[in-house]
Motif scaffolding. Structure first.
Motif, PDB file in Angstrom:
ATOM      1  N   GLN A  73       0.825  -1.204   0.000  1.00 23.80           N
ATOM      2  CA  GLN A  73       0.000   0.000   0.000  1.00 23.80           C
ATOM      3  C   GLN A  73       0.861   1.258   0.000  1.00 23.80           C
ATOM      4  O   GLN A  73       0.555   2.227  -0.689  1.00 23.80           O
ATOM      5  CB  GLN A  73      -0.934   0.007   1.207  1.00 23.80           C
ATOM      6  CG  GLN A  73      -2.034  -1.016   1.116  1.00 23.80           C
ATOM      7  CD  GLN A  73      -2.920  -1.009   2.340  1.00 23.80           C
ATOM      8  OE1 GLN A  73      -2.560  -0.466   3.375  1.00 23.80           O
ATOM      9  NE2 GLN A  73      -4.083  -1.626   2.222  1.00 23.80           N
ATOM     10  N   LYS A  77       0.936   4.095  -2.919  1.00 23.99           N
ATOM     11  CA  LYS A  77       0.700   5.518  -2.648  1.00 23.99           C
ATOM     12  C   LYS A  77       1.858   6.374  -3.151  1.00 23.99           C
ATOM     13  O   LYS A  77       1.645   7.438  -3.741  1.00 23.99           O
ATOM     14  CB  LYS A  77       0.492   5.738  -1.153  1.00 23.99           C
ATOM     15  CG  LYS A  77       0.046   7.130  -0.798  1.00 23.99           C
ATOM     16  CD  LYS A  77      -0.300   7.236   0.670  1.00 23.99           C
ATOM     17  CE  LYS A  77      -0.839   8.614   0.978  1.00 23.99           C
ATOM     18  NZ  LYS A  77      -1.253   8.725   2.373  1.00 23.99           N
ATOM     19  N   CYS A  81       1.588   9.315  -5.951  1.00 23.48           N
ATOM     20  CA  CYS A  81       1.969  10.681  -5.582  1.00 23.48           C
ATOM     21  C   CYS A  81       3.046  11.232  -6.513  1.00 23.48           C
ATOM     22  O   CYS A  81       3.097  12.436  -6.754  1.00 23.48           O
ATOM     23  CB  CYS A  81       2.436  10.732  -4.136  1.00 23.48           C
ATOM     24  SG  CYS A  81       1.090  10.563  -2.953  1.00 23.48           S
ATOM     25  N   ARG A  84       0.384  11.540 -10.824  1.00 23.06           N
ATOM     26  CA  ARG A  84      -1.045  11.286 -10.688  1.00 23.06           C
ATOM     27  C   ARG A  84      -1.725  10.989 -12.022  1.00 23.06           C
ATOM     28  O   ARG A  84      -2.887  10.638 -12.054  1.00 23.06           O
ATOM     29  CB  ARG A  84      -1.727  12.472 -10.022  1.00 23.06           C
ATOM     30  CG  ARG A  84      -1.350  12.618  -8.575  1.00 23.06           C
ATOM     31  CD  ARG A  84      -2.078  13.791  -7.950  1.00 23.06           C
ATOM     32  NE  ARG A  84      -1.808  13.853  -6.539  1.00 23.06           N
ATOM     33  CZ  ARG A  84      -2.709  13.578  -5.610  1.00 23.06           C
ATOM     34  NH1 ARG A  84      -3.925  13.254  -5.944  1.00 23.06           N
ATOM     35  NH2 ARG A  84      -2.394  13.644  -4.333  1.00 23.06           N
ATOM     36  N   GLU A 111      -7.751  -0.215  -3.973  1.00 25.71           N
ATOM     37  CA  GLU A 111      -6.857   0.333  -2.962  1.00 25.71           C
ATOM     38  C   GLU A 111      -6.739   1.856  -3.070  1.00 25.71           C
ATOM     39  O   GLU A 111      -6.731   2.553  -2.059  1.00 25.71           O
ATOM     40  CB  GLU A 111      -5.475  -0.315  -3.053  1.00 25.71           C
ATOM     41  CG  GLU A 111      -5.470  -1.778  -2.671  1.00 25.71           C
ATOM     42  CD  GLU A 111      -5.847  -2.005  -1.227  1.00 25.71           C
ATOM     43  OE1 GLU A 111      -5.471  -1.196  -0.349  1.00 25.71           O
ATOM     44  OE2 GLU A 111      -6.542  -3.008  -0.962  1.00 25.71           O
ATOM     45  N   HIS A 113      -8.954   3.899  -4.282  1.00 25.65           N
ATOM     46  CA  HIS A 113     -10.229   4.464  -3.836  1.00 25.65           C
ATOM     47  C   HIS A 113     -10.289   4.485  -2.313  1.00 25.65           C
ATOM     48  O   HIS A 113     -10.742   5.460  -1.706  1.00 25.65           O
ATOM     49  CB  HIS A 113     -11.404   3.666  -4.416  1.00 25.65           C
ATOM     50  CG  HIS A 113     -12.727   4.272  -4.130  1.00 25.65           C
ATOM     51  ND1 HIS A 113     -13.193   5.396  -4.783  1.00 25.65           N
ATOM     52  CD2 HIS A 113     -13.691   3.915  -3.249  1.00 25.65           C
ATOM     53  CE1 HIS A 113     -14.382   5.707  -4.309  1.00 25.65           C
ATOM     54  NE2 HIS A 113     -14.713   4.818  -3.377  1.00 25.65           N
ATOM     55  N   GLY A 114      -9.816   3.417  -1.687  1.00 25.75           N
ATOM     56  CA  GLY A 114      -9.777   3.346  -0.233  1.00 25.75           C
ATOM     57  C   GLY A 114      -8.833   4.361   0.385  1.00 25.75           C
ATOM     58  O   GLY A 114      -9.049   4.813   1.519  1.00 25.75           O
ATOM     59  N   MET A 115      -7.795   4.744  -0.352  1.00 28.53           N
ATOM     60  CA  MET A 115      -6.841   5.747   0.151  1.00 28.53           C
ATOM     61  C   MET A 115      -7.323   7.176  -0.091  1.00 28.53           C
ATOM     62  O   MET A 115      -6.675   8.120   0.359  1.00 28.53           O
ATOM     63  CB  MET A 115      -5.489   5.561  -0.547  1.00 28.53           C
ATOM     64  CG  MET A 115      -4.721   4.371  -0.124  1.00 28.53           C
ATOM     65  SD  MET A 115      -3.145   4.349  -1.016  1.00 28.53           S
ATOM     66  CE  MET A 115      -2.827   2.631  -1.073  1.00 28.53           C
ATOM     67  N   GLY A 116      -8.405   7.306  -0.820  1.00 26.97           N
ATOM     68  CA  GLY A 116      -8.929   8.649  -1.077  1.00 26.97           C
ATOM     69  C   GLY A 116      -8.591   9.222  -2.433  1.00 26.97           C
ATOM     70  O   GLY A 116      -8.863  10.387  -2.692  1.00 26.97           O
ATOM     71  N   PHE A 117      -7.983   8.436  -3.306  1.00 28.11           N
ATOM     72  CA  PHE A 117      -7.693   8.880  -4.657  1.00 28.11           C
ATOM     73  C   PHE A 117      -8.880   8.503  -5.548  1.00 28.11           C
ATOM     74  O   PHE A 117      -9.256   7.344  -5.624  1.00 28.11           O
ATOM     75  CB  PHE A 117      -6.416   8.226  -5.210  1.00 28.11           C
ATOM     76  CG  PHE A 117      -5.170   8.657  -4.492  1.00 28.11           C
ATOM     77  CD1 PHE A 117      -4.595   9.886  -4.744  1.00 28.11           C
ATOM     78  CD2 PHE A 117      -4.576   7.809  -3.563  1.00 28.11           C
ATOM     79  CE1 PHE A 117      -3.449  10.269  -4.086  1.00 28.11           C
ATOM     80  CE2 PHE A 117      -3.421   8.185  -2.910  1.00 28.11           C
ATOM     81  CZ  PHE A 117      -2.870   9.433  -3.168  1.00 28.11           C
ATOM     82  N   HIS A 118      -9.470   9.480  -6.183  1.00 31.31           N
ATOM     83  CA  HIS A 118     -10.635   9.239  -7.036  1.00 31.31           C
ATOM     84  C   HIS A 118     -10.369   9.788  -8.423  1.00 31.31           C
ATOM     85  O   HIS A 118      -9.624  10.722  -8.603  1.00 31.31           O
ATOM     86  CB  HIS A 118     -11.883   9.905  -6.441  1.00 31.31           C
ATOM     87  CG  HIS A 118     -12.177   9.476  -5.042  1.00 31.31           C
ATOM     88  ND1 HIS A 118     -12.751   8.264  -4.748  1.00 31.31           N
ATOM     89  CD2 HIS A 118     -11.948  10.077  -3.852  1.00 31.31           C
ATOM     90  CE1 HIS A 118     -12.894   8.155  -3.449  1.00 31.31           C
ATOM     91  NE2 HIS A 118     -12.405   9.232  -2.880  1.00 31.31           N
TER      92      HIS A 118
END
Length: 119
Positions: A73, A77, A81, A84, A111, A113-118
């Motif tokens: 994970q 990320k 980062c 993008r 994963e 989506h769960g981390m807040g990346f949309h």
């Protein structure tokens, strides 16, 4: 030049992990009723490391290192980062080639989506 940087890293505290034999020796000493301080002095290992080995052995029944569950994970990320604009397919391929992680594009989507990346 490289040897100087390696020596600096060793002094800062980036050390190698203990061998399986040395961890077994710690457990053997513990079973012979040696104190943590005595084991530390005898094997020239810090007392906190000795205590950690004994605690892990009591809880898990083994002294072997367990896999880190969040490593994939964190790598995912960091990859996102850095850039993008990458697609999920290219991220999955990048992780497979660089780290040997087998990851599908669906897992990458989930994963991220769960981390807040949309998007």
């Amino acid at each position: 030049m490289q040897t100087a940087s390696i020596n600096i890293c060793e002094r800062i505290g980036h050390s190698q992990e203990l061998s399986e034999f040395k961890r077994g020796t710690v457990i053997g000493c513990h079973l012979c009723n040696k104190s943590i301080c005595e084991i530390s002095l005898l094997l020239n290992i810090s007392w906190s490391t000795v205590s950690g080995i004994i605690t892990k052995w009591k809880q898990l029944g083994t002294t072997a290192n367990q896999p880190r569950s969040d490593r994939g994970q964190r790598m995912l990320k960091c990859t996102v980062c850095r850039s993008r604009q990458l697609s999920a397919e290219s991220i999955a391929k990048d992780l497979q080639t660089s780290c040997g992680l087998q990851i599908s594009t669906t897992t990458v989507h989930r994963e991220l989506h769960g981390m807040g990346f949309h998007g």
